[in-house]
Write a protein that holds these residues in place. Structure first.
Motif, PDB file in Angstrom:
ATOM      1  N   THR A 165      -2.332 -11.256  -2.423  1.00  0.00           N
ATOM      2  CA  THR A 165      -2.007  -9.723  -3.041  1.00  0.00           C
ATOM      3  C   THR A 165      -2.466  -8.176  -2.717  1.00  0.00           C
ATOM      4  OG1 THR A 165      -3.769 -10.490  -4.725  1.00  0.00           O
ATOM      5  CG2 THR A 165      -1.885 -10.692  -5.489  1.00  0.00           C
ATOM      6  N   SER A 166      -3.442  -8.759  -1.855  1.00  0.00           N
ATOM      7  CA  SER A 166      -4.347  -7.320  -1.053  1.00  0.00           C
ATOM      8  C   SER A 166      -3.327  -6.138  -0.754  1.00  0.00           C
ATOM      9  CB  SER A 166      -5.222  -7.349  -0.736  1.00  0.00           C
ATOM     10  OG  SER A 166      -6.213  -6.448  -0.072  1.00  0.00           O
ATOM     11  N   ILE A 167      -3.318  -5.118  -0.415  1.00  0.00           N
ATOM     12  CA  ILE A 167      -1.839  -4.290   0.499  1.00  0.00           C
ATOM     13  C   ILE A 167      -2.555  -3.932   1.718  1.00  0.00           C
ATOM     14  CG2 ILE A 167      -0.386  -4.081  -1.133  1.00  0.00           C
ATOM     15  CD1 ILE A 167      -1.296  -1.310  -1.644  1.00  0.00           C
ATOM     16  N   LEU A 168      -4.145  -4.022   1.428  1.00  0.00           N
ATOM     17  CA  LEU A 168      -4.694  -3.684   3.069  1.00  0.00           C
ATOM     18  C   LEU A 168      -5.220  -5.128   3.781  1.00  0.00           C
ATOM     19  CD1 LEU A 168      -7.243  -1.362   1.376  1.00  0.00           C
ATOM     20  CD2 LEU A 168      -4.876  -0.429   2.045  1.00  0.00           C
ATOM     21  N   ARG A 169      -4.135  -5.822   3.919  1.00  0.00           N
ATOM     22  CA  ARG A 169      -5.210  -7.165   4.499  1.00  0.00           C
ATOM     23  C   ARG A 169      -4.061  -7.074   5.812  1.00  0.00           C
ATOM     24  NH1 ARG A 169      -0.187  -8.969   1.349  1.00  0.00           N
ATOM     25  NH2 ARG A 169       1.517  -9.184   3.009  1.00  0.00           N
ATOM     26  N   GLU A 170      -5.516  -7.849   6.648  1.00  0.00           N
ATOM     27  CA  GLU A 170      -4.688  -8.010   7.843  1.00  0.00           C
ATOM     28  C   GLU A 170      -3.116  -7.924   8.472  1.00  0.00           C
ATOM     29  OE1 GLU A 170      -6.863  -7.729  10.908  1.00  0.00           O
ATOM     30  OE2 GLU A 170      -9.286  -7.913  10.257  1.00  0.00           O
ATOM     31  N   ASP A 171      -2.950  -6.970   9.336  1.00  0.00           N
ATOM     32  CA  ASP A 171      -1.826  -7.102   9.686  1.00  0.00           C
ATOM     33  C   ASP A 171      -1.083  -8.336  10.872  1.00  0.00           C
ATOM     34  OD1 ASP A 171      -3.011  -6.457  12.666  1.00  0.00           O
ATOM     35  OD2 ASP A 171      -1.328  -4.619  12.568  1.00  0.00           O
ATOM     36  N   THR A 172      -2.138  -9.001  11.225  1.00  0.00           N
ATOM     37  CA  THR A 172      -1.755 -10.344  12.322  1.00  0.00           C
ATOM     38  C   THR A 172      -1.078 -11.185  10.932  1.00  0.00           C
ATOM     39  OG1 THR A 172      -4.027 -10.992  11.566  1.00  0.00           O
ATOM     40  CG2 THR A 172      -3.615  -9.513  13.051  1.00  0.00           C
TER      41      THR A 172
END
Length: 282
Positions: A165-172
């Motif tokens: 639910t965090s929209i700042l999570r890693e792009d991997t």
């Protein structure tokens, strides 16, 4: 120099010139656990994409409502997947674990610095951390996703609440990885997803592209997908009603919803992402 929190016997290398994901989320949620570097970056990112604070708030509200809905359904073990934001003290499962409501809360943090900070927060100055809250920063996150129950020591006989639910999570951490995690979880497990998506509106799309570039340049690239990819990979995703508090102003750039792994058409983890999602990971 900033004191270095540790995970086990290891101390992460801290670059004080790089903003932290959880600190940025904390700042946009009105908190004070952030530094001058975080505030400087947040100001630049917000100028580039003014919708960012509203998106973070909408995702945080959805996180809270989704976790409460899972608790109301009797789910008592949780995985916070690829968090990249949301200070640990603000997460509903972590708070419930602290109060003895749930049996296990596993926070899978792909950012090693944030994992170290979370471990320190979990200790809260006590000799022993809360045993119900486990901080994981797996060296091979995809191995964790293939078998989250064994990797996290969860009970394989009861459902898991998975919060991505965090929209700042890693792009991997791609959508298909999240789908695989749900598919590998026990029957009746539930996934809550908040996903930044490329807006249809040209102006908003351009603003988001600039912000994504800023995050990537700062060394904290974030996961952005397309609405088509979300619905192709998680076709049974449905809104959380009536408690979903996502602001209408964010609807074009944020997809939120719940999905249970009971049905055959719940997930399609083998779906190939579009070139849009590939581009995020370059």
């Amino acid at each position: 120099m900033t004191p270095q929190p540790s995970v086990g016997n290891e101390r992460p290398i801290i670059d004080v010139e790089i903003p932290r994901r959880d600190a940025l989320a904390d700042l946009w949620l009105g908190g004070s656990c952030n530094t001058a570097v975080d505030r400087e970056f947040a100001e630049v990112a917000e100028l580039a994409f003014p919708l960012l604070p509203a998106l973070v708030l909408a995702a945080a509200n959805f996180h809270r409502d989704a976790a409460v809905a899972m608790l109301d359904e009797g789910i008592r073990q949780f995985v916070l997947l690829g968090t990249g934001g949301l200070p640990i003290a603000s997460t509903v499962p972590a708070l419930a674990a602290a109060e003895g409501v749930i049996t296990h809360c596993v926070i899978v943090e792909l950012d090693p610095l944030t994992a170290a900070v979370r471990t320190t927060e979990n200790s809260r100055g006590d000799p022993e951390p809360n045993p119900a809250v486990q901080i994981l920063s797996p060296a091979a996150p995809h191995d964790f996703l293939r078998d989250p129950v064994a990797a996290a020591g969860l009970d394989a006989q009861v459902p898991i609440g998975i919060l991505a639910t965090s929209i700042l999570r890693e792009d991997t951490l791609l959508l298909r990885d999240i789908a695989r995690c749900l598919a590998a979880a026990p029957a009746s497990s539930v996934l809550a997803l908040a996903q930044l998506v490329t807006p249809d509106d040209p102006y908003t799309r351009d603003r988001m592209a600039v912000a994504r570039g800023l995050f990537r340049y700062a060394g904290v690239p974030i996961a952005v997908s397309t609405g088509a990819d979300v619905h192709a990979t998680l076709p049974a995703l449905h809104p959380l009603l009536p408690a979903d508090r996502s602001h209408t102003s964010t609807a074009d750039a944020l997809v939120t919803g719940l999905i249970r792994n009971d049905r055959d058409d719940t997930t399609n983890p083998d779906t190939e992402p579009t070139s849009q999602e590939h581009a995020v990971c370059e």
